[in-house]
Design a protein around this motif. Sequence first.
Motif, short mmCIF file in Angstrom:
data_model
loop_
_atom_site.label_atom_id
_atom_site.label_comp_id
_atom_site.label_asym_id
_atom_site.label_seq_id
_atom_site.Cartn_x
_atom_site.Cartn_y
_atom_site.Cartn_z
N ALA A 1 50.23 56.45 53.55
CA ALA A 1 49.07 56.19 54.40
C ALA A 1 47.85 55.88 53.52
O ALA A 1 47.82 56.26 52.34
N PRO A 2 46.83 55.20 54.06
CA PRO A 2 46.69 54.81 55.47
C PRO A 2 47.39 53.48 55.77
O PRO A 2 47.67 52.69 54.88
N TYR A 3 47.64 53.26 57.07
CA TYR A 3 48.29 52.05 57.53
C TYR A 3 47.34 51.23 58.40
O TYR A 3 46.60 51.79 59.21
N ASP A 4 47.40 49.94 58.23
CA ASP A 4 46.60 49.07 59.08
C ASP A 4 47.19 48.97 60.49
O ASP A 4 46.45 48.80 61.46
N ARG A 5 48.49 49.08 60.57
CA ARG A 5 49.18 49.01 61.86
C ARG A 5 50.28 50.06 61.89
O ARG A 5 51.03 50.23 60.92
N ILE A 6 50.38 50.75 63.03
CA ILE A 6 51.49 51.68 63.27
C ILE A 6 52.11 51.31 64.61
O ILE A 6 51.42 51.19 65.62
N LEU A 7 53.43 51.13 64.59
CA LEU A 7 54.17 50.81 65.81
C LEU A 7 55.10 51.97 66.14
O LEU A 7 55.98 52.31 65.35
N ALA B 1 49.14 63.09 64.03
CA ALA B 1 49.39 62.69 62.64
C ALA B 1 49.34 61.17 62.49
O ALA B 1 48.86 60.66 61.47
N LEU B 2 49.84 60.46 63.49
CA LEU B 2 49.82 59.00 63.40
C LEU B 2 48.39 58.47 63.48
O LEU B 2 48.03 57.53 62.75
N LEU B 3 47.57 59.06 64.32
CA LEU B 3 46.16 58.65 64.40
C LEU B 3 45.46 58.91 63.07
O LEU B 3 44.64 58.10 62.62
N GLU B 4 45.78 60.03 62.45
CA GLU B 4 45.14 60.38 61.18
C GLU B 4 45.59 59.47 60.05
O GLU B 4 44.87 59.31 59.06
N GLN B 5 46.78 58.87 60.18
CA GLN B 5 47.30 58.00 59.12
C GLN B 5 46.90 56.54 59.28
O GLN B 5 47.27 55.70 58.46
N LEU B 6 46.12 56.24 60.32
CA LEU B 6 45.60 54.89 60.50
C LEU B 6 44.43 54.64 59.55
O LEU B 6 43.58 55.51 59.36
N ALA B 7 44.37 53.44 59.01
CA ALA B 7 43.21 53.05 58.21
C ALA B 7 42.03 52.81 59.15
O ALA B 7 42.19 52.67 60.36
#
Length: 246
Positions: free
Chosen positions: A143-149, A160-166
Amino acid sequence: MDPAVLRDDMVDSLEHEAKAVVSSEQVSAAMRSVPREPFVEDESVAYADRSFERLGTRVLSPSAAGRLLEALAPEPDDTVLVVGAGVGYTAAVLAELTEEANVHAIDITRRLVYEARSNLSTAGYPGVLVDRRDGARGLAEYAPYDRILLEAAAVEPPRALLEQLAAGGRLVMPLGGGGQELVAIEGGERVAEYGTVAFHPMLVEGEQADTVERNRTRREDREHARRAAERRKGWEQNWIDWDGKV
């Protein structure tokens, strides 16, 4: 028939106004490039617009994959995380839309991780990282990721997914329980909706198709009690009032 011709026909149908699930040139070109044969068992129907079951998971139909990819709208240099990699097809298309090294995928089921790795390699995308993880926890190491699907439904976005977003990143997921809607989330807020969908719920540790069922002891206790009750002789059944009989 030449698979490339079949792919073109498939994407043409997705772009046609009757379906209209693919609209961008980027997604169109990527789906025309990625072979589907490595990701399905029956190659003769690889380009049919239908889903398949494989190793306890659903292989998305081309229409469903197209909807997800259009909603995600990745840019060429984006880093991407796919949660619920399944057999790897969506990750392969994302590798065309960005770069192999920028695509990371996770799945909670170990045999699907092995399957996705093999399929991606066969399809020509060995550089996509696929790891075995609990989807709700994401993959913090990269992380961080520009896009998470998220290719599974949840009643709310996993924290956790929200926190790993750029910053400025986008999470796309099926949101809801019984009734689901495909949504895009940015900055913790829902910014776009893409209609109703029907995805399997996101699994947590212990719910994989190839593991022992969660809470097995309690489940077995109930089952043994039910079977014991059914095995009782007539005189042992507590619903018969034997004292009132003559």
